[in-house]
Design a protein around this motif. Structure first.
Motif, short mmCIF file in Angstrom:
data_model
loop_
_atom_site.label_atom_id
_atom_site.label_comp_id
_atom_site.label_asym_id
_atom_site.label_seq_id
_atom_site.Cartn_x
_atom_site.Cartn_y
_atom_site.Cartn_z
N GLY A 63 10.74 21.21 3.08
CA GLY A 63 12.01 21.70 2.53
C GLY A 63 12.67 20.72 1.58
N PHE A 64 12.13 19.52 1.45
CA PHE A 64 12.70 18.53 0.52
C PHE A 64 11.91 18.52 -0.79
N PRO A 65 12.61 18.31 -1.93
CA PRO A 65 11.86 18.15 -3.18
C PRO A 65 11.11 16.82 -3.17
N VAL A 66 9.96 16.79 -3.84
CA VAL A 66 9.20 15.54 -3.92
C VAL A 66 8.81 15.28 -5.38
N GLN A 67 8.54 14.02 -5.65
CA GLN A 67 8.07 13.60 -6.97
C GLN A 67 6.64 13.09 -6.81
N GLY A 68 5.68 13.76 -7.46
CA GLY A 68 4.30 13.29 -7.39
C GLY A 68 4.02 12.20 -8.41
N TYR A 69 2.91 11.48 -8.20
CA TYR A 69 2.55 10.35 -9.07
C TYR A 69 1.07 10.38 -9.41
N SER A 70 0.76 9.78 -10.57
CA SER A 70 -0.62 9.38 -10.87
C SER A 70 -0.65 7.87 -10.65
N VAL A 71 -1.86 7.33 -10.65
CA VAL A 71 -1.95 5.86 -10.50
C VAL A 71 -1.20 5.19 -11.65
N ASP A 72 -1.30 5.77 -12.84
CA ASP A 72 -0.62 5.17 -14.00
C ASP A 72 0.89 5.21 -13.86
N THR A 73 1.43 6.35 -13.46
CA THR A 73 2.91 6.44 -13.39
C THR A 73 3.45 5.55 -12.28
N LEU A 74 2.70 5.43 -11.18
CA LEU A 74 3.18 4.58 -10.09
C LEU A 74 3.07 3.09 -10.48
N THR A 75 1.97 2.76 -11.16
CA THR A 75 1.79 1.36 -11.59
C THR A 75 2.89 0.98 -12.59
N LYS A 76 3.21 1.91 -13.46
CA LYS A 76 4.28 1.65 -14.44
C LYS A 76 5.61 1.45 -13.71
N PHE A 77 5.86 2.29 -12.71
CA PHE A 77 7.11 2.15 -11.95
C PHE A 77 7.18 0.79 -11.25
N MET A 78 6.09 0.36 -10.67
CA MET A 78 6.10 -0.91 -9.92
C MET A 78 6.39 -2.09 -10.83
N GLY A 79 5.94 -2.01 -12.07
CA GLY A 79 6.32 -3.02 -13.05
C GLY A 79 5.44 -4.26 -13.01
N ILE A 113 0.87 -1.18 0.00
CA ILE A 113 0.00 0.00 0.00
C ILE A 113 0.90 1.23 0.00
N MET A 114 0.74 2.05 -1.01
CA MET A 114 1.56 3.26 -1.11
C MET A 114 0.66 4.48 -1.29
N ALA A 115 0.88 5.46 -0.44
CA ALA A 115 0.18 6.74 -0.55
C ALA A 115 1.23 7.80 -0.83
N THR A 116 1.13 8.44 -1.99
CA THR A 116 2.11 9.46 -2.37
C THR A 116 1.39 10.74 -2.77
N PHE A 117 2.17 11.81 -2.84
CA PHE A 117 1.62 13.05 -3.41
C PHE A 117 1.16 12.77 -4.84
N ALA A 118 0.05 13.39 -5.22
CA ALA A 118 -0.45 13.28 -6.59
C ALA A 118 0.42 14.14 -7.51
N LEU A 119 0.26 13.92 -8.80
CA LEU A 119 1.01 14.71 -9.79
C LEU A 119 0.74 16.20 -9.63
N THR A 120 -0.50 16.51 -9.22
CA THR A 120 -0.90 17.92 -9.09
C THR A 120 -0.53 18.49 -7.72
N GLY A 121 0.17 17.70 -6.91
CA GLY A 121 0.46 18.12 -5.53
C GLY A 121 1.66 19.04 -5.43
N ALA A 122 2.10 19.22 -4.19
CA ALA A 122 3.22 20.13 -3.92
C ALA A 122 4.51 19.60 -4.56
N THR A 123 5.42 20.51 -4.85
CA THR A 123 6.72 20.10 -5.41
C THR A 123 7.76 19.93 -4.30
N HIS A 124 7.45 20.46 -3.11
CA HIS A 124 8.34 20.34 -1.96
C HIS A 124 7.52 20.01 -0.72
N CYS A 125 8.16 19.32 0.22
CA CYS A 125 7.52 19.07 1.51
C CYS A 125 8.61 19.13 2.57
#
Ligand SMILES: C[S@@+](CC[C@H](N)C(=O)[O-])C[C@H]1O[C@@H](n2cnc3c(N)ncnc32)[C@H](O)[C@@H]1O
Length: 209
Positions: free
Chosen positions: A162-178, A148-160
């Motif tokens: 003070g750290f940079p973050v990478q947002g995901y859509s369900v498609d981009t995360l599913t593609k990453f998981m392979g 179970i993974m909960a991440t920032f969405a693609l439309t979310g913040a670019t930082h949290c």
């Protein structure tokens, strides 16, 4: 472990009350609902990565889960999280200080039935660190196990924090998981921070095939 990263996170936890953390959830309802739907036996090994001071650990124990690993790069977060549990709750949790991108401890686990990550993976903005995360996950989660993974969405913040973050859509995360992971369910979710601001997340549930 990157000492500077650990120090940065330690500083945040040392200087803040649990309820004032920008990612605090009084009720981790979305995670609990996803976890319940996994239908795990109560003694199944559950690993919460980047656990911090989440209220999820206490709620899982109260829900009867007995075999929980809470891992984080911040030893201070885990010490404070532990101190918030009752004496009866404490035997059900093992605490692991480790860096998910350069693991020396989590990598020794095996047969994990559920890997849970809320708001941690999106901090891995380098491809080599994301690949290390995926290799670790594949090493410790058993076949048929849940992720179970909960991440920032693609439309979310670019930082949290003070750290940079990478947002995901369900498609981009599913593609990453392979191909080794089957998407079971996913949803968009708006998290309300203690400050009142909103953060769009995606929640995903994969099964290791
Ligand atoms: C935004 S907080 C989320 C904490 C918790 N999952 C929750 O929902 O309350 C991110 C957490 O990830 C931890 N973290 C950040 N980078 C990490 C890494 N490379 N390895 C392990 N933990 C990390 C931080 O210490 C922090 O506790």
């Amino acid at each position: 472990m990157k000492k500077s990263l650990q120090e940065d996170w330690n500083q945040k936890y040392a200087s803040s009350l649990q309820t004032k953390l920008g990612w605090y959830e009084e009720d981790p309802a979305p995670s609990l609902a996803y976890i319940e739907r996994c239908g795990l036996p109560k003694d199944a090994p559950i690993l919460d990565v980047g656990s911090g001071m989440t209220t999820l650990i206490s709620k899982l124990i109260d829900g009867g889960y007995q075999n929980i690993f809470a891992a984080d790069i911040s030893n201070i977060a885990l010490e404070k999280a532990r101190s918030l549990l009752s004496e009866e709750q404490q035997p059900h949790v093992r605490w692991i200080v480790d860096d998910i991108a350069h693991s020396t401890e989590i990598q020794n686990l095996e047969g994990i039935a559920l890997w849970h990550d809320r708001a941690v993976f999106h901090f891995l903005t380098k491809d080599e660190n994301r690949q290390a995360y995926l290799s670790l996950l594949q090493k410790v989660v058993k076949h048929g196990g849940h992720v179970i993974m909960a991440t920032f969405a693609l439309t979310g913040a670019t930082h949290c924090s003070g750290f940079p973050v990478q947002g995901y859509s369900v498609d981009t995360l599913t593609k990453f998981m392979g191909e080794g992971f089957k998407l079971i369910e996913a949803m968009d979710y708006i998290y309300q921070m203690p400050s009142g601001d909103s953060r769009p997340y995606i929640y995903t549930h994969f099964e290791r095939v």
